[in-house]
Design an enzyme around this catalytic site. Structure first.
Site, PDB file in Angstrom:
ATOM      1  N   ASN A 102       2.812  -8.918   8.126  1.00 53.71           N
ATOM      2  CA  ASN A 102       2.433  -9.880   6.849  1.00 53.71           C
ATOM      3  C   ASN A 102       3.458 -11.101   7.271  1.00 53.71           C
ATOM      4  OD1 ASN A 102       1.743 -11.104   4.999  1.00 53.71           O
ATOM      5  ND2 ASN A 102       2.635  -9.904   3.397  1.00 53.71           N
ATOM      6  N   TRP A 103       2.598 -12.204   7.861  1.00 51.03           N
ATOM      7  CA  TRP A 103       3.377 -13.360   8.133  1.00 51.03           C
ATOM      8  C   TRP A 103       3.557 -14.057   6.803  1.00 51.03           C
ATOM      9  CZ3 TRP A 103       1.013 -15.365  13.103  1.00 51.03           C
ATOM     10  CH2 TRP A 103       1.204 -14.328  14.350  1.00 51.03           C
ATOM     11  N   LYS A 104       3.076 -13.665   5.803  1.00 48.46           N
ATOM     12  CA  LYS A 104       2.945 -14.544   4.548  1.00 48.46           C
ATOM     13  C   LYS A 104       2.880 -16.224   4.949  1.00 48.46           C
ATOM     14  CE  LYS A 104       6.142 -11.279   2.649  1.00 48.46           C
ATOM     15  NZ  LYS A 104       7.018 -10.684   1.766  1.00 48.46           N
ATOM     16  N   HIS A 111      -1.144  -7.500  -2.829  1.00 43.16           N
ATOM     17  CA  HIS A 111       0.228  -7.596  -2.458  1.00 43.16           C
ATOM     18  C   HIS A 111       1.198  -8.192  -3.893  1.00 43.16           C
ATOM     19  CE1 HIS A 111       3.906  -9.073  -0.571  1.00 43.16           C
ATOM     20  NE2 HIS A 111       3.724  -8.384   0.307  1.00 43.16           N
ATOM     21  N   GLU A 162       3.487 -10.128  -4.234  1.00 43.96           N
ATOM     22  CA  GLU A 162       3.715 -11.464  -4.382  1.00 43.96           C
ATOM     23  C   GLU A 162       2.368 -12.162  -5.135  1.00 43.96           C
ATOM     24  OE1 GLU A 162       4.861 -12.261  -0.261  1.00 43.96           O
ATOM     25  OE2 GLU A 162       6.591 -11.040  -0.842  1.00 43.96           O
ATOM     26  N   GLU A 187       4.568  -0.222  -1.575  1.00 43.42           N
ATOM     27  CA  GLU A 187       5.471  -1.331  -1.179  1.00 43.42           C
ATOM     28  C   GLU A 187       6.395  -1.311  -2.577  1.00 43.42           C
ATOM     29  OE1 GLU A 187       4.355  -4.134   2.129  1.00 43.42           O
ATOM     30  OE2 GLU A 187       3.785  -5.044   0.377  1.00 43.42           O
ATOM     31  N   GLY A 236      11.596  -7.741   1.177  1.00 41.11           N
ATOM     32  CA  GLY A 236      12.328  -8.674   1.377  1.00 41.11           C
ATOM     33  C   GLY A 236      13.991  -8.739   1.012  1.00 41.11           C
ATOM     34  N   SER A 284      11.067  -3.910   3.606  1.00 42.32           N
ATOM     35  CA  SER A 284      12.287  -4.040   4.665  1.00 42.32           C
ATOM     36  C   SER A 284      12.349  -2.892   5.849  1.00 42.32           C
ATOM     37  CB  SER A 284      13.679  -3.781   3.918  1.00 42.32           C
ATOM     38  OG  SER A 284      13.747  -4.926   2.916  1.00 42.32           O
ATOM     39  N   GLY A 314       6.963  -7.511   6.350  1.00 42.55           N
ATOM     40  CA  GLY A 314       7.070  -8.901   6.312  1.00 42.55           C
ATOM     41  C   GLY A 314       8.040  -9.418   7.184  1.00 42.55           C
ATOM     42  N   GLY A 315       9.255  -9.563   6.791  1.00 40.89           N
ATOM     43  CA  GLY A 315      10.484 -10.402   7.872  1.00 40.89           C
ATOM     44  C   GLY A 315      10.513  -9.827   9.164  1.00 40.89           C
TER      45      GLY A 315
HETATM   46  C1  PEP Z   1       5.779  -7.290   2.678  1.00 39.05           C
HETATM   47  O1  PEP Z   1       5.856  -8.459   2.456  1.00 39.05           O
HETATM   48  O2  PEP Z   1       4.616  -6.720   2.659  1.00 39.05           O
HETATM   49  C2  PEP Z   1       7.071  -6.690   2.900  1.00 39.05           C
HETATM   50  C3  PEP Z   1       7.241  -5.450   3.218  1.00 39.05           C
HETATM   51  O3  PEP Z   1       8.187  -7.684   3.573  1.00 39.05           O
HETATM   52  P1  PEP Z   1       9.672  -6.935   4.060  1.00 39.05           P
HETATM   53  O4  PEP Z   1       9.304  -6.363   5.250  1.00 39.05           O
HETATM   54  O5  PEP Z   1      10.056  -8.436   4.521  1.00 39.05           O
HETATM   55  O6  PEP Z   1      10.292  -6.458   3.027  1.00 39.05           O
END
Ligand code: PEP
Length: 253
Positions: A9-11, A97, A99, A169, A175, A215, A236-237
């Site tokens: 997930n590049w957001k 998601h 967010e 999640e 994050g 994470s 994500g990250g």
């Molecule tokens: C996400 O945004 O779906 C996510 C899991 O982010 P991260 O891996 O950065 O925690």
């Protein structure tokens, strides 16, 4: 056999040029995936076509949108319809998601409509659920997440539910660098599968991949993915760093 998936997930990150470079670097690793394994890239809308065409010859590599609108079409300036995604060959879309839930006030009921419009347009929803920290601290995470599934997914016929991808999640792990322990992840994933089995039946529950997100890194992916009810990750990250995401895709194997 249940699918195993590493989803990026590049957001709202990366310029077009940076996105092309990142994708090229990941694809250069040439990781071969089995028929039941997928790598999915949820990229910003302007990069969907580029990503789809880069992945053209790679059947186990897919492109996803990060969101879509719940209506078919119309006067919704700035929004993107599921039908548009389908028309450019996008087969997956993240729905709900945390967010989107937090910053755009998306409710379980609205997400049910988004799930429907995706299915009507041959787009597979990657449906996200997960509890905030206060709910986890109060020990109410199971009922909280169960309610998210109930209100957004339980209206589906079993034949459609079978096609879903779910991502658990926990919001406190997104994050933050704080990953759920393998015990916490397995416990929740088993709970989600039981909830799905009680409503849709065992066959459906055993088909649905449940990804863990929060994470996930190159260093912990293998251990998390090894849990019985964890079928991969939504990342994500770490999906923004080629070497890290390559390791995460390899952790499926
Ligand atoms: C996400 O945004 O779906 C996510 C899991 O982010 P991260 O891996 O950065 O925690």
């Amino acid at each position: 056999m249940r699918k195993q998936i590493a989803a990026a997930n590049w957001k709202m990150n990366l310029s077009f040029q940076q996105a092309e470079k990142l994708l090229d670097e990941i694809l250069a690793a040439d990781i071969s995936l089995a028929n039941h394994q997928l790598a999915i890239f949820a990229v910003p809308f302007p990069y969907l076509l580029m990503t789809r065409s880069e992945l053209e010859e790679m059947p186990q590599y897919k492109v996803a949108a990060q969101n879509c609108h719940q209506k078919k079409s119309g006067a919704f300036t700035g929004e993107v319809a599921a039908e548009m995604l389908h028309s450019i060959g996008v087969q997956y879309c993240i729905i709900g998601h945390s967010e989107r839930r937090e910053y755009f006030s998306e409710s379980n009921i609205q997400l049910a409509e988004k799930v429907n419009i995706c299915f009507e347009n041959y787009v597979t929803p990657i449906f996200c659920c997960g509890e905030p920290l206060a709910v986890r601290e109060a020990g109410n995470q199971n009922s909280f997440v169960e309610n998210q599934l109930k209100e957004s997914l339980f209206h589906l016929p079993a034949a459609k539910a079978k096609e879903l991808i779910i991502a658990y999640e926990p919001i406190w792990a997104i994050g933050t660098g704080k990953t759920a322990t393998t015990e916490q992840a397995q416990e929740m994933h088993a709970h989600l599968r039981n909830v799905l089995a009680a409503h849709f039946g065992n066959d459906v529950a055993n088909e649905i991949p449940i990804l863990y997100g929060g994470s996930v890194k190159a260093a912990n992916a293998k251990e998390i993915f090894a849990c019985d009810d964890v079928d991969g990750g939504l990342v994500g990250g770490a999906s923004l760093v080629a070497a890290d995401f390559v390791e995460i895709i390899k952790a499926l194997q």
